[in-house]
Design a protein around this motif. Sequence first.
Motif, PDB file in Angstrom:
ATOM      1  N   LEU A 145       0.841  -1.197   0.000  1.00 50.37           N
ATOM      2  CA  LEU A 145       0.000   0.000   0.000  1.00 50.37           C
ATOM      3  C   LEU A 145       0.879   1.252   0.000  1.00 50.37           C
ATOM      4  CD1 LEU A 145      -2.887   0.986  -0.008  1.00 50.37           C
ATOM      5  CD2 LEU A 145      -2.940   0.776   2.479  1.00 50.37           C
ATOM      6  N   THR A 146       1.574   1.471  -1.131  1.00 45.53           N
ATOM      7  CA  THR A 146       2.377   2.687  -1.287  1.00 45.53           C
ATOM      8  C   THR A 146       1.874   3.524  -2.449  1.00 45.53           C
ATOM      9  OG1 THR A 146       4.009   1.395  -2.532  1.00 45.53           O
ATOM     10  CG2 THR A 146       4.479   1.807  -0.212  1.00 45.53           C
ATOM     11  N   THR A 147       0.692   3.220  -2.938  1.00 50.96           N
ATOM     12  CA  THR A 147       0.007   4.057  -3.914  1.00 50.96           C
ATOM     13  C   THR A 147      -1.481   4.025  -3.612  1.00 50.96           C
ATOM     14  OG1 THR A 147      -0.524   4.395  -6.260  1.00 50.96           O
ATOM     15  CG2 THR A 147      -0.159   2.136  -5.548  1.00 50.96           C
ATOM     16  N   GLY A 148      -2.142   5.115  -3.907  1.00 52.01           N
ATOM     17  CA  GLY A 148      -3.586   5.177  -3.707  1.00 52.01           C
ATOM     18  C   GLY A 148      -4.370   4.855  -4.955  1.00 52.01           C
ATOM     19  N   GLY A 233       9.996  -4.375   5.715  1.00 53.81           N
ATOM     20  CA  GLY A 233       9.619  -3.254   4.865  1.00 53.81           C
ATOM     21  C   GLY A 233       9.392  -1.968   5.637  1.00 53.81           C
ATOM     22  N   LEU A 234       8.544  -1.113   5.086  1.00 53.39           N
ATOM     23  CA  LEU A 234       8.289   0.177   5.726  1.00 53.39           C
ATOM     24  C   LEU A 234       7.626   0.024   7.090  1.00 53.39           C
ATOM     25  CD1 LEU A 234       5.042   1.156   5.574  1.00 53.39           C
ATOM     26  CD2 LEU A 234       5.569   1.238   3.158  1.00 53.39           C
ATOM     27  N   MET A 235       7.073  -1.163   7.383  1.00 55.01           N
ATOM     28  CA  MET A 235       6.440  -1.352   8.678  1.00 55.01           C
ATOM     29  C   MET A 235       7.448  -1.392   9.819  1.00 55.01           C
ATOM     30  SD  MET A 235       3.313  -1.057   8.241  1.00 55.01           S
ATOM     31  CE  MET A 235       2.783  -1.479   9.905  1.00 55.01           C
ATOM     32  N   THR A 236       8.727  -1.545   9.513  1.00 57.53           N
ATOM     33  CA  THR A 236       9.723  -1.464  10.586  1.00 57.53           C
ATOM     34  C   THR A 236       9.794  -0.053  11.148  1.00 57.53           C
ATOM     35  OG1 THR A 236      11.061  -3.339   9.861  1.00 57.53           O
ATOM     36  CG2 THR A 236      12.200  -1.625  11.100  1.00 57.53           C
ATOM     37  N   LEU A 282       4.460  -7.470  11.496  1.00 60.18           N
ATOM     38  CA  LEU A 282       4.009  -6.266  10.806  1.00 60.18           C
ATOM     39  C   LEU A 282       4.548  -6.272   9.385  1.00 60.18           C
ATOM     40  CD1 LEU A 282       5.151  -5.389  13.912  1.00 60.18           C
ATOM     41  CD2 LEU A 282       3.880  -3.340  13.302  1.00 60.18           C
ATOM     42  N   GLU A 283       3.665  -6.112   8.412  1.00 60.05           N
ATOM     43  CA  GLU A 283       4.083  -6.124   7.010  1.00 60.05           C
ATOM     44  C   GLU A 283       3.157  -5.287   6.145  1.00 60.05           C
ATOM     45  OE1 GLU A 283       3.413 -10.105   5.201  1.00 60.05           O
ATOM     46  OE2 GLU A 283       2.451 -10.544   7.149  1.00 60.05           O
ATOM     47  N   ASN A 284       3.730  -4.704   5.114  1.00 60.88           N
ATOM     48  CA  ASN A 284       2.987  -3.944   4.110  1.00 60.88           C
ATOM     49  C   ASN A 284       2.625  -4.898   2.974  1.00 60.88           C
ATOM     50  OD1 ASN A 284       2.018  -1.839   2.420  1.00 60.88           O
ATOM     51  ND2 ASN A 284       4.067  -1.563   1.549  1.00 60.88           N
ATOM     52  N   GLY A 331      -4.875  -0.232   9.178  1.00 61.58           N
ATOM     53  CA  GLY A 331      -4.091  -0.575  10.363  1.00 61.58           C
ATOM     54  C   GLY A 331      -2.596  -0.529  10.214  1.00 61.58           C
ATOM     55  N   LEU A 332      -2.078   0.137   9.151  1.00 61.12           N
ATOM     56  CA  LEU A 332      -0.636   0.215   8.955  1.00 61.12           C
ATOM     57  C   LEU A 332      -0.004   1.460   9.575  1.00 61.12           C
ATOM     58  CD1 LEU A 332       0.003  -1.019   5.294  1.00 61.12           C
ATOM     59  CD2 LEU A 332      -0.325  -2.343   7.394  1.00 61.12           C
ATOM     60  N   SER A 333      -0.793   2.397  10.038  1.00 60.85           N
ATOM     61  CA  SER A 333      -0.236   3.599  10.653  1.00 60.85           C
ATOM     62  C   SER A 333       0.345   3.251  12.025  1.00 60.85           C
ATOM     63  CB  SER A 333      -1.321   4.670  10.816  1.00 60.85           C
ATOM     64  OG  SER A 333      -2.312   4.242  11.745  1.00 60.85           O
TER      65      SER A 333
END
Length: 346
Positions: A145-148, A233-236, A282-284, A331-333
């Motif tokens: 989820l790095t694009t809308g 990933g970015l979830m770290t 936690l993962e994207n 729930g990724l924030s």
Amino acid sequence: MATGARLRRRDTGMTATGATGRKRLTTSAMIASFADPGQRTTPAPFGHALNRLAEQRPEIVGLSADLAKYTDMHIFRDVHPERFFQMGMAEQSMLGAAAGMAEVGLTPFASTYCVFASRRAYDFFCLDIAEPGLNVNVVGGLPGLTTGYGPSHQATEDMAILRGMPGLTIVDPCDSVDIEQAVPQLADTPGPTYLRLLRGKVPTVLDEYDYRFELGKAAELRTGRDVLLISTGLMTMRALTAAQELGKHHVDAAVLHVPTVKPLDTERIVAEAATDRLVVTLENHSVVGGLAESVASSLAFAGQCARIVPIALPDEFLAAGALPTLHDRYGLSSDGVVRRVLAEMK
């Protein structure tokens, strides 16, 4: 969007015609930033890291499926035009060409979007590259989820698709530090690799944690006695922020960063989970077929029982919209992570 159609920004940019008939440049959710306000960032870390590597190694070449600007491959293209190959909107052909280059001793980095590399070009990736064990490095932009832009461009299941490919190395970097350090190690890997690229102005986080990327290894960034956050990933970066916030609620959280999803650092994960701490992944990526299931199977095969709470994208096609809104919705924030952990601790 019609079935099979693809909305794509070409390297030359996308324009729209207004009521006056004049063309204007549009703003795109395709290149939206997921960096938190005020967060330090580094521009195009992949492109610059590839340039540095190419200066030392003349066999490095770059390919793009009409998306050099949007995968930061344009940085390499502009400096090494004679070693860059624009393949057009033809991902299968790009990977086939990359395989041929690897056969004659070159080291290709081929860039496109994750959805196209995993969904559209899988057969070429598997049989042309992985089966003969060629060192082709596939770089996929817009992971998870790095694009809308919605399901056509949201690669929520790319790791699930690719994890079963024999001999493939999969790296899901946290930030610019991970990317810069991973590029030369991917080039040195004998077989194929897949990098879930964070592009544009990428957050810089891990330099504050005495961290070094090591292919195939997990790294403990923070200790904690109550909760073990196993992230990729970015979830770290979200896990690290959430861990600080959880401390205000008297919850001591450890963070184990897993940048290499395949091969997984099973030994380290099993050792870290051998406590009575709550284990949260936690993962994207979709909750199906990604880090959560990899961790769960690793513990099960080791005969170890642990309660695992997965923080991941749901098993569904996601909505389109603004990234901060979508990250909070799914729930990724960082706030979403804190809320979920506190709820599970009750």
